[in-house]
Design a protein around this motif. Structure first.
Motif, PDB file in Angstrom:
ATOM      1  N   PHE A  61     -47.508 -14.467 -52.311  1.00 45.72           N
ATOM      2  CA  PHE A  61     -47.781 -15.429 -53.393  1.00 45.72           C
ATOM      3  C   PHE A  61     -47.297 -16.803 -52.912  1.00 45.72           C
ATOM      4  O   PHE A  61     -46.544 -16.886 -51.936  1.00 45.72           O
ATOM      5  N   PRO A  62     -47.736 -17.874 -53.574  1.00 43.07           N
ATOM      6  CA  PRO A  62     -47.398 -19.216 -53.088  1.00 43.07           C
ATOM      7  C   PRO A  62     -45.884 -19.485 -53.106  1.00 43.07           C
ATOM      8  O   PRO A  62     -45.190 -19.081 -54.052  1.00 43.07           O
ATOM      9  N   ILE A  63     -45.421 -20.166 -52.082  1.00 52.16           N
ATOM     10  CA  ILE A  63     -43.999 -20.514 -52.006  1.00 52.16           C
ATOM     11  C   ILE A  63     -43.582 -21.354 -53.210  1.00 52.16           C
ATOM     12  O   ILE A  63     -42.457 -21.259 -53.701  1.00 52.16           O
ATOM     13  N   ALA A  64     -44.521 -22.140 -53.733  1.00 53.59           N
ATOM     14  CA  ALA A  64     -44.211 -22.986 -54.896  1.00 53.59           C
ATOM     15  C   ALA A  64     -43.756 -22.145 -56.096  1.00 53.59           C
ATOM     16  O   ALA A  64     -43.008 -22.628 -56.949  1.00 53.59           O
ATOM     17  N   SER A  65     -44.179 -20.884 -56.139  1.00 52.08           N
ATOM     18  CA  SER A  65     -43.782 -20.027 -57.268  1.00 52.08           C
ATOM     19  C   SER A  65     -42.270 -19.834 -57.332  1.00 52.08           C
ATOM     20  O   SER A  65     -41.711 -19.584 -58.401  1.00 52.08           O
ATOM     21  N   LEU A  66     -41.621 -19.948 -56.170  1.00 50.47           N
ATOM     22  CA  LEU A  66     -40.172 -19.701 -56.144  1.00 50.47           C
ATOM     23  C   LEU A  66     -39.419 -20.673 -57.050  1.00 50.47           C
ATOM     24  O   LEU A  66     -38.379 -20.339 -57.614  1.00 50.47           O
ATOM     25  N   LYS A  67     -39.972 -21.885 -57.176  1.00 50.08           N
ATOM     26  CA  LYS A  67     -39.295 -22.892 -58.013  1.00 50.08           C
ATOM     27  C   LYS A  67     -39.312 -22.506 -59.491  1.00 50.08           C
ATOM     28  O   LYS A  67     -38.572 -23.065 -60.288  1.00 50.08           O
ATOM     29  N   THR A  68     -40.183 -21.579 -59.862  1.00 59.14           N
ATOM     30  CA  THR A  68     -40.284 -21.201 -61.276  1.00 59.14           C
ATOM     31  C   THR A  68     -39.333 -20.065 -61.633  1.00 59.14           C
ATOM     32  O   THR A  68     -39.328 -19.600 -62.776  1.00 59.14           O
ATOM     33  N   PHE A  69     -38.536 -19.620 -60.691  1.00 58.31           N
ATOM     34  CA  PHE A  69     -37.659 -18.455 -60.870  1.00 58.31           C
ATOM     35  C   PHE A  69     -36.989 -18.432 -62.244  1.00 58.31           C
ATOM     36  O   PHE A  69     -36.307 -19.372 -62.618  1.00 58.31           O
ATOM     37  N   MET A  70     -37.218 -17.389 -62.971  1.00 58.64           N
ATOM     38  CA  MET A  70     -36.616 -17.116 -64.289  1.00 58.64           C
ATOM     39  C   MET A  70     -37.116 -18.031 -65.408  1.00 58.64           C
ATOM     40  O   MET A  70     -36.606 -17.959 -66.521  1.00 58.64           O
ATOM     41  N   ALA A  71     -38.105 -18.875 -65.124  1.00 56.00           N
ATOM     42  CA  ALA A  71     -38.637 -19.736 -66.183  1.00 56.00           C
ATOM     43  C   ALA A  71     -39.588 -18.936 -67.080  1.00 56.00           C
ATOM     44  O   ALA A  71     -40.047 -17.850 -66.715  1.00 56.00           O
ATOM     45  N   TRP A  72     -39.907 -19.497 -68.236  1.00 58.63           N
ATOM     46  CA  TRP A  72     -40.686 -18.803 -69.278  1.00 58.63           C
ATOM     47  C   TRP A  72     -41.974 -18.175 -68.754  1.00 58.63           C
ATOM     48  O   TRP A  72     -42.272 -17.015 -68.990  1.00 58.63           O
ATOM     49  N   GLU A  73     -42.744 -18.951 -68.018  1.00 65.47           N
ATOM     50  CA  GLU A  73     -44.044 -18.422 -67.584  1.00 65.47           C
ATOM     51  C   GLU A  73     -44.032 -17.906 -66.154  1.00 65.47           C
ATOM     52  O   GLU A  73     -45.073 -17.623 -65.583  1.00 65.47           O
ATOM     53  N   SER A  74     -42.860 -17.811 -65.560  1.00 72.48           N
ATOM     54  CA  SER A  74     -42.768 -17.361 -64.173  1.00 72.48           C
ATOM     55  C   SER A  74     -43.109 -15.877 -64.043  1.00 72.48           C
ATOM     56  O   SER A  74     -42.918 -15.100 -64.982  1.00 72.48           O
ATOM     57  N   ILE A  75     -43.623 -15.515 -62.878  1.00 76.28           N
ATOM     58  CA  ILE A  75     -43.782 -14.089 -62.588  1.00 76.28           C
ATOM     59  C   ILE A  75     -42.483 -13.526 -62.015  1.00 76.28           C
ATOM     60  O   ILE A  75     -42.350 -12.312 -61.839  1.00 76.28           O
ATOM     61  N   LEU A  76     -41.534 -14.405 -61.732  1.00 78.62           N
ATOM     62  CA  LEU A  76     -40.316 -14.005 -61.016  1.00 78.62           C
ATOM     63  C   LEU A  76     -39.109 -13.992 -61.939  1.00 78.62           C
ATOM     64  O   LEU A  76     -38.541 -15.030 -62.262  1.00 78.62           O
ATOM     65  N   GLY A  77     -38.724 -12.823 -62.401  1.00 81.48           N
ATOM     66  CA  GLY A  77     -37.519 -12.691 -63.205  1.00 81.48           C
ATOM     67  C   GLY A  77     -36.355 -12.284 -62.338  1.00 81.48           C
ATOM     68  O   GLY A  77     -36.508 -12.040 -61.135  1.00 81.48           O
ATOM     69  N   SER A  78     -35.194 -12.167 -62.935  1.00 77.22           N
ATOM     70  CA  SER A  78     -34.029 -11.808 -62.124  1.00 77.22           C
ATOM     71  C   SER A  78     -33.963 -10.316 -61.833  1.00 77.22           C
ATOM     72  O   SER A  78     -33.054  -9.842 -61.171  1.00 77.22           O
ATOM     73  N   HIS A  79     -34.924  -9.580 -62.352  1.00 73.42           N
ATOM     74  CA  HIS A  79     -35.209  -8.235 -61.857  1.00 73.42           C
ATOM     75  C   HIS A  79     -36.715  -8.155 -61.630  1.00 73.42           C
ATOM     76  O   HIS A  79     -37.487  -8.657 -62.450  1.00 73.42           O
ATOM     77  N   PRO A  80     -37.155  -7.528 -60.553  1.00 75.12           N
ATOM     78  CA  PRO A  80     -38.577  -7.616 -60.182  1.00 75.12           C
ATOM     79  C   PRO A  80     -39.488  -6.720 -61.019  1.00 75.12           C
ATOM     80  O   PRO A  80     -39.103  -5.625 -61.404  1.00 75.12           O
ATOM     81  N   ASP A  81     -40.695  -7.213 -61.286  1.00 73.50           N
ATOM     82  CA  ASP A  81     -41.687  -6.501 -62.111  1.00 73.50           C
ATOM     83  C   ASP A  81     -42.921  -6.212 -61.267  1.00 73.50           C
ATOM     84  O   ASP A  81     -43.607  -7.125 -60.826  1.00 73.50           O
ATOM     85  N   ARG A  82     -43.219  -4.941 -61.078  1.00 70.75           N
ATOM     86  CA  ARG A  82     -44.338  -4.560 -60.202  1.00 70.75           C
ATOM     87  C   ARG A  82     -45.692  -5.004 -60.732  1.00 70.75           C
ATOM     88  O   ARG A  82     -46.655  -5.118 -59.985  1.00 70.75           O
ATOM     89  N   ASN A  83     -45.777  -5.227 -62.049  1.00 72.69           N
ATOM     90  CA  ASN A  83     -47.052  -5.630 -62.621  1.00 72.69           C
ATOM     91  C   ASN A  83     -47.244  -7.139 -62.623  1.00 72.69           C
ATOM     92  O   ASN A  83     -48.297  -7.629 -63.023  1.00 72.69           O
ATOM     93  N   GLN A  84     -46.207  -7.868 -62.201  1.00 71.73           N
ATOM     94  CA  GLN A  84     -46.336  -9.327 -62.191  1.00 71.73           C
ATOM     95  C   GLN A  84     -46.233  -9.919 -60.796  1.00 71.73           C
ATOM     96  O   GLN A  84     -46.810 -10.979 -60.531  1.00 71.73           O
ATOM     97  N   VAL A  85     -45.496  -9.288 -59.909  1.00 73.42           N
ATOM     98  CA  VAL A  85     -45.216  -9.895 -58.609  1.00 73.42           C
ATOM     99  C   VAL A  85     -45.969  -9.152 -57.503  1.00 73.42           C
ATOM    100  O   VAL A  85     -45.687  -7.978 -57.250  1.00 73.42           O
ATOM    101  N   PRO A  86     -46.919  -9.825 -56.846  1.00 75.99           N
ATOM    102  CA  PRO A  86     -47.605  -9.167 -55.727  1.00 75.99           C
ATOM    103  C   PRO A  86     -46.602  -8.744 -54.652  1.00 75.99           C
ATOM    104  O   PRO A  86     -45.745  -9.532 -54.258  1.00 75.99           O
ATOM    105  N   GLY A  87     -46.690  -7.507 -54.223  1.00 76.86           N
ATOM    106  CA  GLY A  87     -45.782  -7.015 -53.183  1.00 76.86           C
ATOM    107  C   GLY A  87     -44.613  -6.211 -53.718  1.00 76.86           C
ATOM    108  O   GLY A  87     -43.956  -5.507 -52.965  1.00 76.86           O
TER     109      GLY A  87
END
Lengths: 221, 294
Positions: A61-87
């Motif tokens: 996924f795009p490196i830019a996504s990392l900046k959204t970590f834990m934000a409301w619409e982010s796919i990246l939470g502080s625990h990983p979700d297989r249905n949201q995060v490719p890989g």
């Protein structure tokens, strides 16, 4: 303060994860659920930042996504979700689930006669969970040669676990090699003593041996 | 043939023609399966007595495209590994089939550790969890065949005792057994055996429910001619109350929820003795309905 524990968890896994994703695992970031991939499960699901960074660096996924970590619409939470995060193969966060799921994946791959492998990363704190030992007993008794479990001992367990590798061996795993007192010189937490107890849950084969060696060579650099 | 024997028969028949099915066990019922038939013996996995890992392993198997069927005695399938069902199947949006044997106080001589009166209420808390409560082995067979490949998580509550008569049931649908004006009575699964004689000669609508979730509110709305609703459930009573309120929210209603009382059942003996002690008999149910309508 809130993230302190997670930060340590994230950094402690960085080198192992890099070795896995750079040298060992087979995958196609453009087709993350390809049948012809190796599966990796971050069983200690807290502190997935290092994994997210590596997945982004490898093109999942795009490196830019990392900046959204834990934000409301982010796919990246502080625990990983297989249905949201490719890989991400397994949604983890509650300790002690991931290794058992990895055992299930390994059993299923065997049913499919697949030659692909499953890797799971667990932590020593997670080794307080009874289900980890259920999974090791099971994997050992089923001789799951397609499953590799990597145990990261960064002394976060409040129980004294003693010789982890010996415990794994007693439960039916085959400890491959341990790297005691491997110091994280490049890390902020350099005082942290790391023990990478890695074991294989069945008889060795040449391919497994080479995988393990390449991992250790890389880690020493 | 009881429901548990029917489970083995139906699963073996389905496994023989559908390679996606994998049965995951923690010892319980393993000896009932045909372990030598090469067509599917490899897909019957007896993991040992480790229910948490049993459910997580099944989730890993589901990730690889199989349909896992997980089975044990009710508390060891539903309550001990509840978090594994919640996280590994529900939250991960995987599909598995969970079949328990020994419902409520079926295993009455074994004591409270082997009772499972709370399982339906517990699983009902999970978004999307389907709950099936068949009343006979044949109904279980039909409902499993209809739903096993539906991509959802489905719990099947198997009873030791079965209803004397079988009805043609469909997944997700209430069966309308009788129409009347004084009350609408909803009998869940094996309660029908006691409810049928209890409402004999009463002017009531009788609905037979074998799918608790998703609940068929539409049929209830279409057939109910009374504001008096009687719910008879074979587990802690009242699990369907919110669904009834939701289905009939346009009209003022009263609900009498009859079921296993929410208290510790410390006696042993037979399931029949438990039925009598808590009033889940034809006479006991009839008395409750008459008092409710008086």
């Amino acid at each position: 303060m809130l993230r302190q524990h997670g930060d340590e968890s994230a950094h402690s896994t960085l080198d192992v994860l890099w070795v896995l994703y750079d040298r060992i695992l087979r995958y196609d970031p453009k087709n993350p659920r390809s049948e012809d991939r190796d599966r990796f499960v971050l069983s200690k699901g807290h502190g997935p930042e290092a994994l997210y960074a590596i997945l982004a660096a490898k093109g999942f996924f795009p490196i830019a996504s990392l900046k959204t970590f834990m934000a409301w619409e982010s796919i990246l939470g502080s625990h990983p979700d297989r249905n949201q995060v490719p890989g991400i193969e397994a949604s983890t966060g509650s300790l002690g689930h991931g290794l058992s799921m990895a055992v299930g994946m390994a059993l299923a791959l065997r049913l499919k006669k697949s030659e692909r492998r499953v890797f799971a990363l667990i932590g020593d704190g997670e080794c307080n969970e009874g289900s980890i030992w259920e999974a090791i007993l099971l994997a050992g008794s089923r001789q799951l040669s397609n499953l590799t479990c990597i145990a990261m001992n960064n002394h976060s367990s409040s129980l004294e676990l003693g010789d982890l590798a010996a415990k794994f061996a007693a439960f039916g795993g085959l400890p491959r090699r341990s790297m005691a007192a491997h110091m994280h010189k490049s890390m902020r937490h350099s005082r942290e003593e790391m023990t990478h107890a890695r074991w294989l849950l069945s008889q060795r084969s040449n391919s497994e041996l080479s995988i393990s060696l390449s991992a250790e060579e890389k880690m020493k650099t | 043939m009881n429901m548990r024997q029917q489970m083995v028969k139906t699963l073996e028949e389905l496994m023989a023609c559908d390679e996606r099915l994998v049965v995951v066990l923690a010892v319980i019922s393993y000896s009932l399966f045909n372990q030598t038939t090469s067509a599917f013996a490899k897909r019957i996995l007896n993991l040992g007595i480790m229910e948490q890992t049993m459910v997580s392993v099944a989730a890993g198997i589901a990730m690889e495209g199989f349909i896992p069927v997980v089975h044990s005695i009710t508390p060891f399938l539903v309550e001990r590994p509840f978090e594994q069902i919640k996280d590994d199947f529900c939250y991960q949006q995987l599909s598995g089939k969970f079949i328990s044997t020994g419902a409520s106080y079926d295993y009455s001589t074994e004591g409270m550790t082997h009772q499972g009166s709370g399982a339906v209420q517990i699983l009902r808390s999970l978004p999307g969890m389907q709950i099936v409560v068949p009343g006979t082995p044949g109904e279980f067979d039909a409902l499993l065949r209809e739903s096993y490949a539906n991509g959802a998580n489905t719990y099947f509550r198997l009873n030791v005792q079965s209803n004397p008569r079988e009805y043609p049931v469909r997944f997700g649908k209430l069966a309308v057994l009788k129409r009347g004006k004084q009350a609408t009575v909803i009998a869940v699964g094996p309660m029908l055996a006691a409810v049928l004689p209890a409402v004999e000669n009463m002017d009531v609508t009788l609905l037979y429910c074998t799918t608790v979730a998703p609940f068929d509110g539409e049929t209830l709305r279409e057939t109910s001619q009374s504001s008096n609703i009687v719910l008879v459930e074979p587990y802690y009573g009242g699990a369907l109350t919110p669904d009834i309120w939701a289905a009939l929210q346009q009209s003022p209603i009263r609900i009498e929820a009859i079921g296993v009382p929410h208290q510790l059942l410390t006696h042993y003996g037979t399931p029949r003795q438990h039925d009598e002690a808590i009033g889940l008999t034809p006479q006991g149910i009839r008395c409750r309905i008459e008092a409710f309508l008086a």
